[in-house]
Design a protein around this motif. Structure first.
Motif, short mmCIF file in Angstrom:
data_model
loop_
_atom_site.label_atom_id
_atom_site.label_comp_id
_atom_site.label_asym_id
_atom_site.label_seq_id
_atom_site.Cartn_x
_atom_site.Cartn_y
_atom_site.Cartn_z
N VAL A 203 2.62 45.09 150.33
CA VAL A 203 3.50 45.60 151.32
C VAL A 203 3.29 45.09 152.54
O VAL A 203 2.05 45.28 153.16
CB VAL A 203 3.37 47.08 151.32
N LEU A 204 4.26 44.60 153.10
CA LEU A 204 4.26 44.00 154.49
C LEU A 204 5.16 44.84 155.48
O LEU A 204 6.20 45.28 155.01
CB LEU A 204 4.59 42.46 154.66
N THR A 205 4.66 45.34 156.67
CA THR A 205 5.25 45.88 157.64
C THR A 205 5.41 45.31 159.05
O THR A 205 4.68 44.54 159.36
CB THR A 205 4.84 47.47 157.74
N GLN A 206 6.17 46.01 159.91
CA GLN A 206 6.49 45.69 161.30
C GLN A 206 7.13 43.95 161.08
O GLN A 206 6.37 43.07 160.71
CB GLN A 206 4.79 45.36 162.19
N SER A 207 8.29 43.96 161.56
CA SER A 207 9.24 42.96 161.57
C SER A 207 8.49 41.56 162.05
O SER A 207 8.58 40.74 161.36
CB SER A 207 10.57 43.05 162.12
N LEU A 208 7.99 41.74 163.36
CA LEU A 208 7.40 40.23 163.92
C LEU A 208 6.28 39.82 163.08
O LEU A 208 6.07 38.78 163.06
CB LEU A 208 7.01 40.74 165.17
N GLY A 209 5.46 40.89 162.37
CA GLY A 209 4.23 40.36 161.42
C GLY A 209 4.78 39.85 160.47
O GLY A 209 4.45 38.56 159.63
N ILE A 210 6.07 40.39 159.82
CA ILE A 210 6.76 39.66 158.40
C ILE A 210 7.04 38.29 158.83
O ILE A 210 6.98 37.39 157.96
CB ILE A 210 7.83 40.80 158.08
N LEU A 211 7.61 38.15 160.05
CA LEU A 211 8.27 36.71 160.29
C LEU A 211 6.95 35.84 160.44
O LEU A 211 7.37 34.60 159.99
CB LEU A 211 8.97 36.87 161.66
N GLU A 212 6.18 35.94 161.11
CA GLU A 212 5.08 35.15 161.26
C GLU A 212 4.48 34.96 159.72
O GLU A 212 4.07 33.69 159.58
CB GLU A 212 3.96 35.64 162.24
N TYR A 213 4.41 36.01 158.90
CA TYR A 213 3.89 35.80 157.73
C TYR A 213 4.82 34.64 156.92
O TYR A 213 4.23 33.70 156.07
CB TYR A 213 3.60 37.14 156.84
N LEU A 214 6.04 35.27 157.03
CA LEU A 214 7.13 34.35 156.04
C LEU A 214 6.93 32.73 156.73
O LEU A 214 7.00 31.64 155.84
CB LEU A 214 8.43 34.57 156.28
N ASP A 215 6.77 32.41 158.14
CA ASP A 215 6.77 31.21 158.46
C ASP A 215 5.29 30.56 158.14
O ASP A 215 5.52 29.32 157.84
CB ASP A 215 6.67 31.15 160.23
N GLU A 216 4.30 31.31 157.94
CA GLU A 216 3.24 30.59 157.54
C GLU A 216 3.15 30.27 156.13
O GLU A 216 2.44 29.30 155.63
CB GLU A 216 2.24 31.77 157.63
N VAL A 217 3.62 31.11 155.13
CA VAL A 217 3.83 30.91 153.70
C VAL A 217 4.99 30.05 153.36
O VAL A 217 4.69 29.26 152.14
CB VAL A 217 3.67 32.52 153.01
N TYR A 218 5.93 30.19 154.01
CA TYR A 218 7.25 29.37 153.56
C TYR A 218 7.54 28.23 154.89
O TYR A 218 8.55 28.92 155.55
CB TYR A 218 8.35 30.09 153.24
N PRO A 219 6.85 27.60 155.25
CA PRO A 219 7.05 26.62 156.28
C PRO A 219 8.17 26.07 156.87
O PRO A 219 8.51 25.65 157.83
CB PRO A 219 5.85 25.80 156.57
N GLU A 220 9.14 26.06 155.60
CA GLU A 220 10.39 25.00 156.02
C GLU A 220 11.63 26.16 155.80
O GLU A 220 11.73 26.71 154.97
CB GLU A 220 10.38 23.87 155.27
#
Lengths: 213, 213
Positions: free
Chosen positions: B62-79
């Motif tokens: 479970v990922l929470t906090q929208s900005l943290g989720i956006l950073e996570y998505l950018d790290e794991v799915y960089p394109e």
């Protein structure tokens, strides 16, 4: 030499002082008095048009927004790291930091408390109750996340201090200043107290600052 | 398949929907009605003990906090990337995203507006004025940063959409819903409107969602 625009009691300034100190980076302090409204003076607005502290100036580049500054410092000066390497762990640490940074502090900083009083003539007790409400809401979630994730040890993630702890220390200090009941949050209080006792953090605490009163 | 706990009108949910859509990632929506207080129901609290949307569940995490989720998505799915590569440019983009995320949205989201009304019996007009005040404070700083940095083109940083634009689109939409005067902020409004018209963003707009009313 970098310059940090700071106010001793500003918890976002305190976050940046902690990060600089943990990384062993020196800075020249530029004191911006919030009570004297120096953050709204033309010379400071020329540095940070938002008129908020902190601002960090490196090589003539102005950096604003404390969380953005912390991420920048961690990217450019990676040791010791403020974030772990694994994306899921980074997301966990950032989520905790964001509970403080988005769900507590913005509702309780001095500009908001002043706005509540000025707009609606609220008494100090009413505003203190507002303050305590958002601390309780945020800390309840923070404590629950710590409990459920089971990743905390000395600090929010294991035994390495990081971004979440850096945001937590000033918020716990401010909650105490407003006499909030912290007894429901033993995990986060223990972490904040352990972190605050580190020499690198103790030496940048609000009352150590030259602009403290 | 990942699950996104979302409410159509929640601007933090909207941020995450935009990021997922821009990266071409699919999700199953789990609708959480804020008016029906489903975010405070036991089954949702079992997912996110903070009782706030959004939450993203990936592989049972479970990922929470929208900005943290956006950073996570950018790290794991960089394109395509949501952040540039250069640290100073990343700091600029994050600072803009944080103006929305820390200085506007936390003061104006529905739980805060409800708290203002419930605590002090404020009329809708008073709360609307509160809303407009923090939009104006935040957007004034956002616009000034855009103007001074001189880095914007189609979007906040050049012609590539990113983290700052993702936060800006929902905030501009909400400001319009509250009839805020946006005429002092032509740069940020043009960027938000350009971004909102992209098919990847238009298809996740609040009114397109199955829980919209």
């Amino acid at each position: 030499m970098r310059q940090l625009y700071t106010f001793f009691r500003s918890s976002t300034s305190y976050r940046v002082r902690i990060a600089l100190s943990l990384k062993g980076l020196d800075w020249e302090a530029r004191y911006v008095s919030l009570p004297r409204m120096e953050h709204k003076a033309a010379d400071y607005l020329a540095t940070n048009p938002q008129g908020l502290v902190p601002a960090l100036v490196e090589d003539g580049q102005v950096l604003t927004q404390s969380l953005g500054i912390l991420e920048y410092l961690d990217e450019v000066y990676p040791e010791p790291p403020l974030l772990p390497r694994a994306p899921l762990e980074r997301a966990y640490v950032r989520a905790l930091a964001l509970i403080v940074s988005c769900d507590i502090h913005p509702l309780n900083n001095v500009r908001v408390l002043k706005a509540l009083k000025a707009r609606w003539g609220l008494a100090d007790a009413a505003v203190d109750d507002w303050y305590a409400h958002w601390v309780a809401e945020g800390f309840r979630g923070f404590e629950a996340m710590l409990a459920r994730a089971g990743r905390a040890a000395s600090y929010c993630l294991g035994d390495r201090i990081g971004l979440a702890d850096i945001c937590l220390v000033p918020q716990v200090a401010n909650a105490r200043r407003f006499n909030c009941d912290l007894s429901p949050y033993p995990r986060l209080v223990a972490i904040a107290d352990r972190a605050a006792a580190l020499p690198a953090i103790a030496r940048v605490a609000p009352q150590t600052q030259a602009d403290a009163f």
